[in-house]
Scaffold this motif. Sequence first.
Motif, PDB file in Angstrom:
ATOM      1  N   VAL A 271      14.309  -0.803   2.533  1.00 23.22           N
ATOM      2  CA  VAL A 271      13.020  -0.606   3.202  1.00 23.22           C
ATOM      3  C   VAL A 271      11.877  -0.877   2.220  1.00 23.22           C
ATOM      4  O   VAL A 271      10.942  -1.636   2.521  1.00 23.22           O
ATOM      5  CB  VAL A 271      12.915   0.828   3.766  1.00 23.22           C
ATOM      6  CG1 VAL A 271      11.501   1.091   4.290  1.00 23.22           C
ATOM      7  CG2 VAL A 271      13.933   1.049   4.875  1.00 23.22           C
ATOM      8  N   VAL A 272      11.955  -0.270   1.029  1.00 27.59           N
ATOM      9  CA  VAL A 272      10.927  -0.479   0.016  1.00 27.59           C
ATOM     10  C   VAL A 272      10.889  -1.941  -0.418  1.00 27.59           C
ATOM     11  O   VAL A 272       9.813  -2.526  -0.604  1.00 27.59           O
ATOM     12  CB  VAL A 272      11.161   0.445  -1.199  1.00 27.59           C
ATOM     13  CG1 VAL A 272      10.173   0.135  -2.330  1.00 27.59           C
ATOM     14  CG2 VAL A 272      11.037   1.907  -0.789  1.00 27.59           C
ATOM     15  N   SER A 273      12.052  -2.552  -0.569  1.00 22.11           N
ATOM     16  CA  SER A 273      12.124  -3.939  -1.033  1.00 22.11           C
ATOM     17  C   SER A 273      11.505  -4.906  -0.026  1.00 22.11           C
ATOM     18  O   SER A 273      10.785  -5.842  -0.410  1.00 22.11           O
ATOM     19  CB  SER A 273      13.575  -4.329  -1.307  1.00 22.11           C
ATOM     20  OG  SER A 273      14.130  -3.533  -2.333  1.00 22.11           O
ATOM     21  N   VAL A 274      11.774  -4.701   1.253  1.00 19.98           N
ATOM     22  CA  VAL A 274      11.212  -5.570   2.280  1.00 19.98           C
ATOM     23  C   VAL A 274       9.682  -5.481   2.273  1.00 19.98           C
ATOM     24  O   VAL A 274       8.984  -6.504   2.334  1.00 19.98           O
ATOM     25  CB  VAL A 274      11.777  -5.209   3.670  1.00 19.98           C
ATOM     26  CG1 VAL A 274      10.964  -5.876   4.779  1.00 19.98           C
ATOM     27  CG2 VAL A 274      13.236  -5.628   3.775  1.00 19.98           C
ATOM     28  N   ILE A 275       9.144  -4.258   2.195  1.00 17.20           N
ATOM     29  CA  ILE A 275       7.687  -4.084   2.131  1.00 17.20           C
ATOM     30  C   ILE A 275       7.128  -4.794   0.903  1.00 17.20           C
ATOM     31  O   ILE A 275       6.100  -5.483   0.969  1.00 17.20           O
ATOM     32  CB  ILE A 275       7.331  -2.585   2.104  1.00 17.20           C
ATOM     33  CG1 ILE A 275       7.722  -1.923   3.425  1.00 17.20           C
ATOM     34  CG2 ILE A 275       5.839  -2.386   1.837  1.00 17.20           C
ATOM     35  CD1 ILE A 275       7.585  -0.409   3.425  1.00 17.20           C
ATOM     36  N   THR A 276       7.820  -4.641  -0.223  1.00 19.17           N
ATOM     37  CA  THR A 276       7.368  -5.276  -1.468  1.00 19.17           C
ATOM     38  C   THR A 276       7.313  -6.788  -1.342  1.00 19.17           C
ATOM     39  O   THR A 276       6.316  -7.429  -1.690  1.00 19.17           O
ATOM     40  CB  THR A 276       8.319  -4.890  -2.619  1.00 19.17           C
ATOM     41  OG1 THR A 276       8.352  -3.478  -2.752  1.00 19.17           O
ATOM     42  CG2 THR A 276       7.851  -5.499  -3.936  1.00 19.17           C
ATOM     43  N   VAL A 277       8.390  -7.379  -0.850  1.00 15.31           N
ATOM     44  CA  VAL A 277       8.457  -8.838  -0.740  1.00 15.31           C
ATOM     45  C   VAL A 277       7.378  -9.355   0.212  1.00 15.31           C
ATOM     46  O   VAL A 277       6.703 -10.357  -0.078  1.00 15.31           O
ATOM     47  CB  VAL A 277       9.861  -9.284  -0.278  1.00 15.31           C
ATOM     48  CG1 VAL A 277       9.872 -10.773   0.041  1.00 15.31           C
ATOM     49  CG2 VAL A 277      10.896  -8.963  -1.352  1.00 15.31           C
ATOM     50  N   ILE A 278       7.192  -8.687   1.328  1.00 15.29           N
ATOM     51  CA  ILE A 278       6.180  -9.126   2.298  1.00 15.29           C
ATOM     52  C   ILE A 278       4.787  -9.105   1.674  1.00 15.29           C
ATOM     53  O   ILE A 278       4.028 -10.084   1.767  1.00 15.29           O
ATOM     54  CB  ILE A 278       6.217  -8.241   3.564  1.00 15.29           C
ATOM     55  CG1 ILE A 278       7.506  -8.504   4.354  1.00 15.29           C
ATOM     56  CG2 ILE A 278       4.993  -8.501   4.441  1.00 15.29           C
ATOM     57  CD1 ILE A 278       7.696  -7.573   5.535  1.00 15.29           C
TER      58      ILE A 278
END
Length: 526
Positions: free
Chosen positions: A210-217
């Motif tokens: 979840v954190v990684s997806v937000i970061t990449v976006i």
Amino acid sequence: MALAKYLLAIIMVSDSMGALSDMLNRHQNTRVTSLEIVFFCVLAVLLSLTLYSSPIAKLLPTHDQSMFVYFGNAIDAGKIPYVDMFDHKGPILWLINALGWLRLGPVRVLWLIEIAVITISCIYMFKLSLYFANRATSLVATLVGLLMLMRFSIGGNISEEYALPCIAMTLYLMLSYLTGEEARVWPFVIFGLTGTAVFFIRPNMVGLWVVSVITVIVVEVGKHRWSRLLRLAMATLIGALIIIVPLLLYGLLTHSLAEMIYGTITFNLRYVAAENKVSILKMLIFVAGTFFMYGAIIPQIYLIVKAVRHPRQRLIWWFLVAVGIVNAMTVIVSRRMYSHYLITQIPIAVIGLVVLIRDANAWLSTKRHWQQNMLTALMIWLVIGGLGPVLGIGEFAHKSIQLSRTRPISNQERLIAAYIRKHTSSKDTIYAWRYDANIYNLSGRFANNPYFTLPSIDLANYPTIEHRLVMAFTSDQPAYFIAKRSLFVKPAQSDAEKQIRKIIQSDYQAINIRGTDGTFKVFQLK
């Protein structure tokens, strides 16, 4: 608040990602040598001596592990998860145990699977540490993480253990991405695959993704790389579909898709929300106290200090802090004081430990001799806490010896299982009331209903389960009913238990099995 600061940090520094690699070791310096791989394999084999799947283990598995083995055994016998046997974990866990129940010569495949899981976890925790420190410091931190795994895994074959290599691998992939050293898109296939696999082991362990997806976006949008963001999303989707498509086909072919979704997602969320019994404050104390024993609570706090005090490097630090906080919150809001829930936090704890040791060593090298001695002693106390790793080594020896011996209650289960196996056929069913699944597994017999061992729930909140459970004792009565004697001293905990007790009194007769001491009461169908 922490998440808001984290998002702000990403936006502030997304244009200066190239400079971040200066504070980390280069990607090529994180490669693991063949000798180190062999070393971690040996460590994994040694650690496996504390697992129930070990060939030397004579002690029977505890509640959850015995349930997982039951699922694997049942799948191998042609039964369908969530239809013929029920629990709220994901299907990946059952497939691991279905493969693990098979034999490879004198050992179960499960033991080999667990050795592989531990080895991969060690390798990637070591690689993560190498991003921040030299090999010696990284090895120390990895060994502490390994000891935490041994302490938290309570005999192995649990969902968090299988999620650990996926978490460590994905953290490594994200560090490579955030430092700008991984420009390729295809590693995000692995990102999607590992995240989906963990979701279908247990959905509440996906905080990292979840954190990684937000970061990449946010990073890709901040740099206006729309086409690259689309390619990353497509790669992630491909990885997810590698897991989803086979599970979907299996659910459709076995007509169990609706039950799979209910058990894995719907029931799981309801279970977490409705069955809470421990306060948030107690959970905070439990999590902090457990990690302090292994010197891992202060290093995690230190990551927050790094995020606040190093504005040019906030992207990495706030990412790690956000992952640590979100993951810890998933443990805390579960409100269950199970040490194995903390396994998912180990990679972040190892990173915090290696960074703190590295910075402390650099700082101490500039001080005078007497200051070094005093501050080194202080750091040992703060980092190691209650001498957790030393205690862990002692616990390793204790667990290995303990597992190689049996207990009186395990002997009772073996005697009952042997009797049932002798006096029934493979088509007969049995039922063990509110107990583990060891008697099923030892006897080679299955339950007369999907709820072979009830989850820790209040049946009054689940009338459908309660009704199906009672109906099973009228339409398909088991040949034997087993329960601990102590349960009959207590009043019935539900309407279902009251009705089942009446059925046992009218349709069953108590029997004595030679060698048993009365710990269990065994009833035979008249």
